[in-house]
Design a protein around this motif. Structure first.
Motif, PDB file in Angstrom:
ATOM      1  N   THR A  63       0.975  -1.284  -0.036  1.00 29.49           N
ATOM      2  CA  THR A  63      -0.055  -0.069  -0.038  1.00 29.49           C
ATOM      3  C   THR A  63       1.081   1.293  -0.182  1.00 29.49           C
ATOM      4  O   THR A  63       2.003   1.412   0.795  1.00 29.49           O
ATOM      5  CB  THR A  63      -1.071   0.028   1.435  1.00 29.49           C
ATOM      6  OG1 THR A  63      -1.560  -1.082   1.375  1.00 29.49           O
ATOM      7  CG2 THR A  63      -1.726   1.169   1.363  1.00 29.49           C
ATOM      8  N   GLY A  64       0.481   2.266  -0.751  1.00 25.24           N
ATOM      9  CA  GLY A  64       1.241   3.508  -0.932  1.00 25.24           C
ATOM     10  C   GLY A  64       2.379   3.483  -1.779  1.00 25.24           C
ATOM     11  O   GLY A  64       2.946   4.492  -2.209  1.00 25.24           O
ATOM     12  N   ALA A  66       4.282   2.233  -5.900  1.00 22.49           N
ATOM     13  CA  ALA A  66       3.698   2.541  -7.285  1.00 22.49           C
ATOM     14  C   ALA A  66       4.924   1.905  -8.360  1.00 22.49           C
ATOM     15  O   ALA A  66       5.948   1.850  -7.781  1.00 22.49           O
ATOM     16  CB  ALA A  66       3.458   3.891  -7.898  1.00 22.49           C
ATOM     17  N   THR A  82      -0.806   1.773  -8.525  1.00 17.83           N
ATOM     18  CA  THR A  82      -0.584   2.100  -7.042  1.00 17.83           C
ATOM     19  C   THR A  82      -1.743   1.435  -6.191  1.00 17.83           C
ATOM     20  O   THR A  82      -2.838   1.364  -6.694  1.00 17.83           O
ATOM     21  CB  THR A  82      -0.414   3.654  -7.093  1.00 17.83           C
ATOM     22  OG1 THR A  82       0.088   3.908  -5.489  1.00 17.83           O
ATOM     23  CG2 THR A  82      -1.649   4.345  -7.219  1.00 17.83           C
ATOM     24  N   GLY A  84      -4.016   2.299  -3.098  1.00 18.21           N
ATOM     25  CA  GLY A  84      -4.520   3.115  -2.009  1.00 18.21           C
ATOM     26  C   GLY A  84      -4.880   2.220  -0.983  1.00 18.21           C
ATOM     27  O   GLY A  84      -5.141   0.990  -0.875  1.00 18.21           O
ATOM     28  N   CYS A 100       0.815   7.497  -2.277  1.00 15.74           N
ATOM     29  CA  CYS A 100       0.247   6.889  -3.712  1.00 15.74           C
ATOM     30  C   CYS A 100       0.492   7.919  -4.713  1.00 15.74           C
ATOM     31  O   CYS A 100       0.982   7.795  -5.862  1.00 15.74           O
ATOM     32  CB  CYS A 100      -1.083   6.597  -3.736  1.00 15.74           C
ATOM     33  SG  CYS A 100      -1.765   5.058  -2.807  1.00 15.74           S
ATOM     34  N   ILE A 121      -8.102   8.225  -6.225  1.00 14.51           N
ATOM     35  CA  ILE A 121      -7.637   6.735  -5.521  1.00 14.51           C
ATOM     36  C   ILE A 121      -8.515   6.430  -4.387  1.00 14.51           C
ATOM     37  O   ILE A 121      -8.501   7.517  -3.475  1.00 14.51           O
ATOM     38  CB  ILE A 121      -5.989   6.796  -5.443  1.00 14.51           C
ATOM     39  CG1 ILE A 121      -5.431   6.791  -6.814  1.00 14.51           C
ATOM     40  CG2 ILE A 121      -5.642   5.390  -4.722  1.00 14.51           C
ATOM     41  CD1 ILE A 121      -3.922   7.367  -6.749  1.00 14.51           C
TER      42      ILE A 121
END
Ligand code: AR6
Length: 169
Positions: A63-64, A66, A82, A84, A100, A121
């Protein structure tokens, strides 16, 4: 200076150097924007996602973060996936949502992308309130140190568009 523009519509119909996908950690597809991107972009995107899962993201994309793949049949050179955060009423996960946007722009800079289209997102399946997501998205892009010249936020409906427009003021 990065110019921020707003578009109402379907992100898979946009022209940009890079289109950002609101993915999940598996990178193997889902509903919402993710489903639409894989449907319209075709199997080349999923092929690259599978390769990422077989190499540097064996445990999935955190998470967070990319990561980029081809954009397949989309009118773009890359999709930047990415993940979220799921909204929580009891825990502040705003930093992850900001991350993100920062990480997607960092990947865009590595690729040399000058125009990047973002969806809102975390505001669908992940239930983040649109007004707060708009605040975080716009503030994070404004504060980003990036060579990206134009960020467009592609909002699906009138209400999302209006809430992002209010942030741009
Ligand atoms: N173009 C632009 N915006 C869209 C489109 C589209 N084609 N389709 C939906 N939206 P979501 P999330 C809007 O659910 O909340 C997936 O299953 C939608 O109205 O796509 O980050 C992934 O695989 C909403 O405002 O993303 C993950 O499991 C916003 O895009 C999970 O959903 C984001 O909604 C990610 O959830």
């Amino acid at each position: 200076m990065t110019t921020i523009t707003l578009v109402q519509g379907d992100i898979t119909r946009q022209t940009a150097d890079a289109i950002v996908n609101a993915a999940n950690s598996s990178l193997l597809g889902g509903g919402g924007v993710d489903g639409a991107i894989h449907r319209r972009g075709g199997p080349a995107i999923l092929d690259e996602c599978r390769k990422l899962r077989a190499s540097q993201y064996a445990e999935g994309l955190p998470t967070g973060r990319a990561v980029a793949t081809t954009a397949g049949a989309l009118d773009a050179r890359w999709v930047i996936h990415t993940v979220g955060p799921v909204f929580s009423p009891t825990e502040d996960r705003s930093d992850l949502l900001a991350s993100c946007h920062r990480e997607a722009l960092r990947v865009a800079d590595e690729l040399g992308a000058r125009t990047v289209a973002f969806p809102a997102i975390s505001t669908g399946v992940y239930r983040w309130p649109m007004e707060d997501a708009a605040r975080i998205a716009v503030a994070t892009v404004r504060a980003a140190d990036t060579s990206v010249e134009e960020v467009s936020f592609v909002l699906f409906d009138d209400r999302a568009y209006a809430l992002f427009a209010a942030q741009l003021g």
